[in-house]
Scaffold this motif. Sequence first.
Motif, short mmCIF file in Angstrom:
data_model
loop_
_atom_site.label_atom_id
_atom_site.label_comp_id
_atom_site.label_asym_id
_atom_site.label_seq_id
_atom_site.Cartn_x
_atom_site.Cartn_y
_atom_site.Cartn_z
N LEU A 31 0.99 -1.05 -0.07
CA LEU A 31 -0.07 -0.24 -0.02
C LEU A 31 0.70 1.27 0.00
O LEU A 31 1.81 1.30 0.46
N ARG A 32 0.56 2.34 -0.65
CA ARG A 32 1.13 3.44 -0.61
C ARG A 32 0.17 4.82 -0.45
O ARG A 32 -0.98 4.42 -0.92
N ASP A 33 0.60 5.76 -0.12
CA ASP A 33 -0.05 7.09 -0.23
C ASP A 33 -0.78 7.40 -1.35
O ASP A 33 -0.34 7.22 -2.69
N GLY A 34 -2.13 7.83 -1.27
CA GLY A 34 -2.95 8.23 -2.52
C GLY A 34 -3.70 6.88 -3.01
O GLY A 34 -4.69 7.12 -3.60
N ASP A 35 -3.60 5.74 -2.29
CA ASP A 35 -4.51 4.51 -2.68
C ASP A 35 -5.76 4.94 -2.05
O ASP A 35 -6.01 5.59 -1.02
N ILE A 36 -6.71 4.18 -2.83
CA ILE A 36 -8.03 4.20 -2.15
C ILE A 36 -8.44 2.79 -1.96
O ILE A 36 -8.51 1.79 -2.74
N LEU A 37 -8.68 2.45 -0.62
CA LEU A 37 -9.30 1.36 -0.04
C LEU A 37 -10.61 0.96 -0.16
O LEU A 37 -11.34 1.91 0.29
N VAL A 38 -10.99 -0.06 -0.75
CA VAL A 38 -12.72 -0.31 -0.88
C VAL A 38 -12.77 -1.75 0.01
O VAL A 38 -12.22 -2.71 -0.34
N ASP A 134 -1.40 7.46 3.97
CA ASP A 134 -2.44 8.31 3.80
C ASP A 134 -3.34 7.99 2.49
O ASP A 134 -2.77 8.07 1.63
N VAL A 135 -4.21 7.23 2.85
CA VAL A 135 -5.25 6.64 2.02
C VAL A 135 -6.59 7.03 2.22
O VAL A 135 -6.82 7.49 3.43
N ALA A 136 -7.52 7.01 1.11
CA ALA A 136 -8.81 7.22 1.26
C ALA A 136 -9.45 5.88 1.65
O ALA A 136 -8.99 4.76 1.26
N VAL A 137 -10.68 5.80 2.35
CA VAL A 137 -11.49 4.51 2.53
C VAL A 137 -12.77 4.59 2.10
O VAL A 137 -13.51 5.57 2.50
#
Length: 277
Positions: A31-38, A134-137
């Motif tokens: 995982l890295r910054d800017g990824d979006i977890l669904v 730093d990811v979005a969820v």
Amino acid sequence: MSLEIMPVHGIGHVSEGDDLAAMIASAAPWLRDGDILVVTSKIVSKSEGRLVDVPADGPERLAARAEVLAAETARVVAARGATRIVQTHHGFVMAAAGIDASNVDKTRLVLLPVDPDASARALRAALRRRHGLDVAVIISDTMGRPWRNGLTDVALGVAGLNAVHDHRGEVDPYGNELELTQMAVVDELAAAGELVKGKCDQVPVAVVRGYPTTARADDGPGARALVRESSLDLFSLGTAEARAVGLADAAGLPDGTCPTPPDPAAIGRAIAAVRPA
């Protein structure tokens, strides 16, 4: 624009109290910054203890499920036979209030998270605080759509990403100003994640990489922004339910030829008489 959609394997069974952030970070060290977890809402519900015990089969199971459904229902939108389309206390309109009996022991039912936006915020905060990510969820679940066959995943909760991309005020290549276009991008991302998760593969988390947006420093307004206000809903009830409401409203209208108000008991008997239709 080029998107990657990647499954997260190896999360395994989730129980009440499990640390989802640790499980996801361990299963996806890439995982890295800017990824979006669904993230499938079911594992969120399991970790938060949103399960109820019910009999494994028979009429007792049906009665217990009906009781749970009633508790999760804010209002019935439509009913046909045993099928109930209801509005949950979150504001979502779904079959059976999102209660799920798949991928869980036969003596248990899984309910939706109490506050999916809060769940998304908590998971995002834990990944940032303890794992430096730093990811979005997005918390996703499966829904049907009126007028279309088949199911698709949609966003129940979101943190770090705007739920809607508002194009109103923009001008298209032909010079027309866009007046209505608001794209539910988190629903599109939730559906994209489902393509690699599947229903029987026990892959409850997907990662979308390359979506052209900057993650919000704050969590944003959440997926609650997608819930349409009832006053703006042209199809807030099924046909039979709308007819019953119309009859009830009509029964309460004053009659110009009758000086006395209508009898509430008589109105109740009239509504009961037509309800089966």
